[in-house]
Design a protein around this motif. Structure first.
Motif, PDB file in Angstrom:
ATOM      1  N   GLU A 247      12.860 -11.203   9.946  1.00 48.92           N
ATOM      2  CA  GLU A 247      13.349  -9.986   9.292  1.00 48.92           C
ATOM      3  C   GLU A 247      12.340  -9.550   8.233  1.00 48.92           C
ATOM      4  N   VAL A 248      12.221  -8.254   8.048  1.00 53.60           N
ATOM      5  CA  VAL A 248      11.393  -7.731   6.960  1.00 53.60           C
ATOM      6  C   VAL A 248      12.259  -7.723   5.698  1.00 53.60           C
ATOM      7  N   LYS A 249      11.795  -8.441   4.674  1.00 51.73           N
ATOM      8  CA  LYS A 249      12.582  -8.558   3.445  1.00 51.73           C
ATOM      9  C   LYS A 249      12.295  -7.419   2.476  1.00 51.73           C
ATOM     10  N   GLU A 250      11.051  -6.946   2.511  1.00 52.40           N
ATOM     11  CA  GLU A 250      10.644  -5.899   1.589  1.00 52.40           C
ATOM     12  C   GLU A 250       9.654  -4.989   2.303  1.00 52.40           C
ATOM     13  N   ILE A 251       9.851  -3.682   2.168  1.00 51.39           N
ATOM     14  CA  ILE A 251       8.947  -2.752   2.847  1.00 51.39           C
ATOM     15  C   ILE A 251       7.750  -2.487   1.937  1.00 51.39           C
ATOM     16  N   THR A 252       6.736  -3.280   2.139  1.00 47.36           N
ATOM     17  CA  THR A 252       5.516  -3.198   1.315  1.00 47.36           C
ATOM     18  C   THR A 252       4.556  -2.158   1.902  1.00 47.36           C
ATOM     19  N   ALA A 253       3.476  -1.912   1.180  1.00 52.56           N
ATOM     20  CA  ALA A 253       2.423  -1.015   1.685  1.00 52.56           C
ATOM     21  C   ALA A 253       1.857  -1.558   2.998  1.00 52.56           C
TER      22      ALA A 253
ATOM     23  N   LYS B  35      24.089   2.168  20.296  1.00 56.72           N
ATOM     24  CA  LYS B  35      24.009   2.582  18.893  1.00 56.72           C
ATOM     25  C   LYS B  35      23.165   1.529  18.209  1.00 56.72           C
ATOM     26  N   VAL B  36      22.146   1.992  17.505  1.00 57.54           N
ATOM     27  CA  VAL B  36      21.249   1.060  16.829  1.00 57.54           C
ATOM     28  C   VAL B  36      21.152   1.435  15.358  1.00 57.54           C
ATOM     29  N   GLU B  37      21.076   0.425  14.520  1.00 48.87           N
ATOM     30  CA  GLU B  37      20.903   0.643  13.086  1.00 48.87           C
ATOM     31  C   GLU B  37      19.659  -0.089  12.621  1.00 48.87           C
ATOM     32  N   GLY B  38      19.063   0.448  11.577  1.00 45.32           N
ATOM     33  CA  GLY B  38      17.892  -0.203  11.001  1.00 45.32           C
ATOM     34  C   GLY B  38      17.463   0.558   9.771  1.00 45.32           C
ATOM     35  N   LEU B  39      16.271   0.254   9.304  1.00 41.07           N
ATOM     36  CA  LEU B  39      15.720   0.961   8.145  1.00 41.07           C
ATOM     37  C   LEU B  39      14.526   1.781   8.608  1.00 41.07           C
ATOM     38  N   ASN B  40      14.355   2.964   7.986  1.00 41.54           N
ATOM     39  CA  ASN B  40      13.135   3.716   8.264  1.00 41.54           C
ATOM     40  C   ASN B  40      12.055   3.253   7.285  1.00 41.54           C
TER      41      ASN B  40
ATOM     42  N   SER C 162       8.077  14.926  22.393  1.00 43.40           N
ATOM     43  CA  SER C 162       8.525  13.617  21.917  1.00 43.40           C
ATOM     44  C   SER C 162       8.312  13.458  20.418  1.00 43.40           C
ATOM     45  N   GLU C 163       9.292  12.842  19.775  1.00 49.70           N
ATOM     46  CA  GLU C 163       9.136  12.432  18.385  1.00 49.70           C
ATOM     47  C   GLU C 163       8.946  10.923  18.375  1.00 49.70           C
ATOM     48  N   THR C 164       8.521  10.414  17.240  1.00 48.27           N
ATOM     49  CA  THR C 164       8.317   8.973  17.131  1.00 48.27           C
ATOM     50  C   THR C 164       9.335   8.396  16.161  1.00 48.27           C
ATOM     51  N   ILE C 165       9.944   7.310  16.579  1.00 45.70           N
ATOM     52  CA  ILE C 165      10.919   6.611  15.747  1.00 45.70           C
ATOM     53  C   ILE C 165      10.297   5.291  15.299  1.00 45.70           C
ATOM     54  N   SER C 166      10.450   4.977  14.018  1.00 48.49           N
ATOM     55  CA  SER C 166      10.015   3.670  13.508  1.00 48.49           C
ATOM     56  C   SER C 166      11.251   2.990  12.942  1.00 48.49           C
ATOM     57  N   LEU C 167      11.509   1.767  13.355  1.00 46.41           N
ATOM     58  CA  LEU C 167      12.695   1.052  12.869  1.00 46.41           C
ATOM     59  C   LEU C 167      12.320  -0.340  12.392  1.00 46.41           C
ATOM     60  N   ILE C 168      12.815  -0.634  11.191  1.00 48.36           N
ATOM     61  CA  ILE C 168      12.617  -1.954  10.598  1.00 48.36           C
ATOM     62  C   ILE C 168      13.951  -2.696  10.701  1.00 48.36           C
ATOM     63  N   ASN C 169      13.909  -3.943  11.094  1.00 47.77           N
ATOM     64  CA  ASN C 169      15.111  -4.770  11.267  1.00 47.77           C
ATOM     65  C   ASN C 169      16.182  -4.077  12.131  1.00 47.77           C
ATOM     66  N   PRO C 170      15.789  -3.556  13.306  1.00 42.27           N
ATOM     67  CA  PRO C 170      16.768  -2.864  14.149  1.00 42.27           C
ATOM     68  C   PRO C 170      17.830  -3.821  14.687  1.00 42.27           C
TER      69      PRO C 170
END
Ligand code: ZN
Length: 149
Positions: free
Chosen positions: A20-26, A111-116, A69-77
């Motif tokens: 899992e990504v704990k912190e969204i760093t640079a 249905k998917v959840e995550g962070l952008n 098309s659009e691009t989706i980025s998901l963190i911890n989906p």
């Protein structure tokens, strides 16, 4: 920056559960930008971080195969719901370039959840191709390849 795509199906990074990504760093934000560039260049419609050698729960996906098309980025989906109805369709994988397309059965709607990348929670209802791409990429985060299906 174009990243190197891991293409050995026995490479442990493709076979383990990603962290899992704990912190969204640079660094995470840059990884996402590089993954999008790598996916576009390949060309592909989806990419998961383990495929570029990072054992992290990050995926990118295109919403369709055409120019709109659009691009989706998901963190911890996380896939929260999957339809009872399933469909068979051909899938390929950038990590299995020698493997011909395989028919894979998957739920048609999810249905998917995550962070952008900004850290906001996002919920996506997907069906058809996008639902399939997201499920394929989430499989990568759990070390599952289409040859296992
Ligand atoms: Zn793949």
């Amino acid at each position: 920056m174009i990243l190197y795509i891991q293409t050995n199906p026995n490479n442990p990074i493709l076979r383990q559960k990603a962290r899992e990504v704990k912190e969204i760093t640079a660094e995470i934000k840059q990884l996402i930008l590089d993954m999008i560039e790598t996916m576009e260049k390949a060309p592909g419609v989806g990419l998961a971080a383990p495929q570029v050698g990072q054992s992290l729960r990050v995926i990118v996906a295109k919403t369709s195969r055409d120019e709109k098309s659009e691009t989706i980025s998901l963190i911890n989906p996380k896939i929260k719901k999957s339809s009872w109805k399933k469909a068979l369709a051909e899938e390929g994988c950038l990590s299995l370039p020698q493997q011909s397309y395989l028919l894979i059965k998957r739920p048609v709607k999810i249905k998917v959840e995550g962070l952008n990348p900004e850290g906001a929670k996002v919920k996506i209802k997907a069906e058809g191709l996008l639902a399939r791409i997201i499920q394929h990429e989430v499989d990568h985060l759990d070390g599952v390849l289409i040859v296992d299906k």
